[in-house]
Design a protein around this motif. Sequence first.
Motif, mmCIF file in Angstrom:
data_model
loop_
_atom_site.group_PDB
_atom_site.id
_atom_site.type_symbol
_atom_site.label_atom_id
_atom_site.label_comp_id
_atom_site.label_asym_id
_atom_site.label_seq_id
_atom_site.Cartn_x
_atom_site.Cartn_y
_atom_site.Cartn_z
ATOM 1 N N ILE A 69 10.331 4.220 3.616
ATOM 2 C CA ILE A 69 9.052 4.213 2.912
ATOM 3 C C ILE A 69 8.601 2.774 2.669
ATOM 4 C CG2 ILE A 69 10.124 4.364 0.620
ATOM 5 C CD1 ILE A 69 6.859 6.122 1.515
ATOM 6 N N LEU A 70 7.319 2.540 2.809
ATOM 7 C CA LEU A 70 6.735 1.237 2.524
ATOM 8 C C LEU A 70 6.758 0.991 1.023
ATOM 9 C CD1 LEU A 70 5.118 -1.268 3.414
ATOM 10 C CD2 LEU A 70 3.060 0.131 3.167
ATOM 11 N N THR A 71 7.289 -0.159 0.623
ATOM 12 C CA THR A 71 7.320 -0.521 -0.797
ATOM 13 C C THR A 71 6.576 -1.828 -1.019
ATOM 14 O OG1 THR A 71 9.369 -1.804 -0.633
ATOM 15 C CG2 THR A 71 9.586 0.578 -1.108
ATOM 16 N N THR A 72 6.089 -1.997 -2.216
ATOM 17 C CA THR A 72 5.450 -3.250 -2.598
ATOM 18 C C THR A 72 6.434 -4.400 -2.453
ATOM 19 O OG1 THR A 72 3.994 -2.080 -4.109
ATOM 20 C CG2 THR A 72 4.280 -4.427 -4.510
ATOM 21 N N GLU A 73 7.693 -4.154 -2.794
ATOM 22 C CA GLU A 73 8.725 -5.194 -2.701
ATOM 23 C C GLU A 73 8.913 -5.687 -1.271
ATOM 24 O OE1 GLU A 73 8.974 -2.957 -6.309
ATOM 25 O OE2 GLU A 73 9.220 -2.185 -4.281
ATOM 26 N N ALA A 74 8.868 -4.768 -0.304
ATOM 27 C CA ALA A 74 9.027 -5.164 1.104
ATOM 28 C C ALA A 74 7.882 -6.079 1.540
ATOM 29 C CB ALA A 74 9.098 -3.933 2.003
ATOM 30 N N VAL A 75 6.670 -5.777 1.085
ATOM 31 C CA VAL A 75 5.520 -6.621 1.427
ATOM 32 C C VAL A 75 5.659 -7.981 0.748
ATOM 33 C CG1 VAL A 75 3.012 -6.860 1.326
ATOM 34 C CG2 VAL A 75 4.025 -4.614 1.754
ATOM 35 N N GLN A 76 6.023 -7.983 -0.529
ATOM 36 C CA GLN A 76 6.155 -9.240 -1.265
ATOM 37 C C GLN A 76 7.230 -10.141 -0.665
ATOM 38 O OE1 GLN A 76 6.720 -7.443 -5.188
ATOM 39 N NE2 GLN A 76 4.797 -8.358 -5.852
ATOM 40 N N ALA A 77 8.289 -9.559 -0.118
ATOM 41 C CA ALA A 77 9.411 -10.330 0.428
ATOM 42 C C ALA A 77 9.159 -10.821 1.846
ATOM 43 C CB ALA A 77 10.676 -9.469 0.391
ATOM 44 N N SER A 78 8.023 -10.486 2.433
ATOM 45 C CA SER A 78 7.735 -10.831 3.831
ATOM 46 C C SER A 78 6.680 -11.915 3.930
ATOM 47 C CB SER A 78 7.264 -9.574 4.581
ATOM 48 O OG SER A 78 8.259 -8.575 4.514
ATOM 49 N N ASP A 79 6.854 -12.802 4.915
ATOM 50 C CA ASP A 79 5.866 -13.847 5.188
ATOM 51 C C ASP A 79 4.720 -13.306 6.027
ATOM 52 O OD1 ASP A 79 7.546 -15.874 4.011
ATOM 53 O OD2 ASP A 79 8.720 -15.848 5.863
ATOM 54 N N VAL A 80 5.070 -12.417 6.975
ATOM 55 C CA VAL A 80 4.100 -11.849 7.909
ATOM 56 C C VAL A 80 4.196 -10.327 7.822
ATOM 57 C CG1 VAL A 80 3.359 -11.701 10.325
ATOM 58 C CG2 VAL A 80 4.380 -13.823 9.461
ATOM 59 N N VAL A 81 3.062 -9.673 7.677
ATOM 60 C CA VAL A 81 2.988 -8.208 7.650
ATOM 61 C C VAL A 81 2.162 -7.785 8.851
ATOM 62 C CG1 VAL A 81 2.269 -6.170 6.358
ATOM 63 C CG2 VAL A 81 3.128 -8.193 5.125
ATOM 64 N N ILE A 82 2.802 -7.012 9.739
ATOM 65 C CA ILE A 82 2.122 -6.556 10.947
ATOM 66 C C ILE A 82 1.922 -5.057 10.844
ATOM 67 C CG2 ILE A 82 2.232 -6.361 13.461
ATOM 68 C CD1 ILE A 82 3.924 -8.946 13.428
ATOM 69 N N THR A 83 0.656 -4.650 10.765
ATOM 70 C CA THR A 83 0.330 -3.239 10.654
ATOM 71 C C THR A 83 0.005 -2.678 12.021
ATOM 72 O OG1 THR A 83 -1.984 -3.752 10.162
ATOM 73 C CG2 THR A 83 -0.503 -3.462 8.280
ATOM 74 N N GLY A 85 -1.710 0.680 12.531
ATOM 75 C CA GLY A 85 -2.371 1.943 12.264
ATOM 76 C C GLY A 85 -2.088 2.541 10.899
ATOM 77 N N CYS A 86 -1.647 1.726 9.923
ATOM 78 C CA CYS A 86 -1.385 2.307 8.597
ATOM 79 C C CYS A 86 -2.624 2.300 7.728
ATOM 80 C CB CYS A 86 -0.213 1.613 7.891
ATOM 81 S SG CYS A 86 -0.556 -0.021 7.230
ATOM 82 N N GLY A 87 -3.690 1.695 8.213
ATOM 83 C CA GLY A 87 -4.955 1.706 7.488
ATOM 84 C C GLY A 87 -4.861 1.037 6.132
ATOM 85 N N ASP A 88 -5.483 1.642 5.136
ATOM 86 C CA ASP A 88 -5.539 1.059 3.799
ATOM 87 C C ASP A 88 -4.280 1.311 2.983
ATOM 88 O OD1 ASP A 88 -8.081 0.107 4.293
ATOM 89 O OD2 ASP A 88 -9.050 1.912 3.520
ATOM 90 N N ALA A 89 -3.283 1.970 3.557
ATOM 91 C CA ALA A 89 -2.065 2.269 2.806
ATOM 92 C C ALA A 89 -1.196 1.039 2.596
ATOM 93 C CB ALA A 89 -1.253 3.340 3.534
ATOM 94 N N CYS A 90 -1.449 -0.024 3.328
ATOM 95 C CA CYS A 90 -0.623 -1.222 3.220
ATOM 96 C C CYS A 90 -1.141 -2.099 2.083
ATOM 97 C CB CYS A 90 -0.656 -1.995 4.537
ATOM 98 S SG CYS A 90 0.560 -3.303 4.594
ATOM 99 N N PRO A 91 -0.282 -2.409 1.092
ATOM 100 C CA PRO A 91 -0.742 -3.271 0.000
ATOM 101 C C PRO A 91 -1.028 -4.682 0.489
ATOM 102 C CG PRO A 91 1.598 -2.710 -0.264
ATOM 103 C CD PRO A 91 1.095 -1.976 0.938
ATOM 104 N N TYR A 92 -1.990 -5.324 -0.143
ATOM 105 C CA TYR A 92 -2.380 -6.677 0.240
ATOM 106 C C TYR A 92 -1.968 -7.657 -0.847
ATOM 107 C CZ TYR A 92 -5.131 -10.754 1.322
ATOM 108 O OH TYR A 92 -5.501 -12.033 1.610
ATOM 109 N N PHE A 93 -1.336 -8.753 -0.445
ATOM 110 C CA PHE A 93 -0.982 -9.819 -1.365
ATOM 111 C C PHE A 93 -1.481 -11.134 -0.804
ATOM 112 C CE2 PHE A 93 2.140 -6.552 -2.279
ATOM 113 C CZ PHE A 93 2.124 -6.527 -3.662
#
Length: 138
Positions: A69-83, A85-93
């Motif tokens: 499952i996609l978590t906010t923590e996984a996004v925060q811990a990453s330098d690059v986020v490559i989507t 087709g997940c659309g707006d479900a991906c949190p933005y930081f």
Amino acid sequence: MPEPKPSVLFVCVHNAGRSQMAAAFLNHLGGSRVEVRSAGSAPADTVNPAVVEAMAEVGVDLSAEVPKILTTEAVQASDVVITMGCGDACPYFPGKRYLDWTLDDPAGQGVDAVRPIRDRIETRIRGLLTDFGIQPSA
């Protein structure tokens, strides 16, 4: 002091196809020089069997992988986020590098349809490593 490793998160809806292939290729070609995560906004129960088969053909084993499952923590811990087709479900930081890779969805497809998707992902991963100044290991 060692150079910090780039950290990449691959996101697609089910984390059963595209993001799994991308993470596996980055691990395979980047090795310990890159930190890799993958996740889905609505993860499937298992990785797509056609994806597992297509990756095995190029020497990359996905048989033990499980969609996450996609978590906010996984996004925060990453330098690059490559989507993918997940659309707006991906949190933005702010401060993260976001890329959207438009790729066909392998869901419900056989291995013949997955191979060209796999090959496009490998090409993009090699380009990403070049952007990071990392020589692919294979």
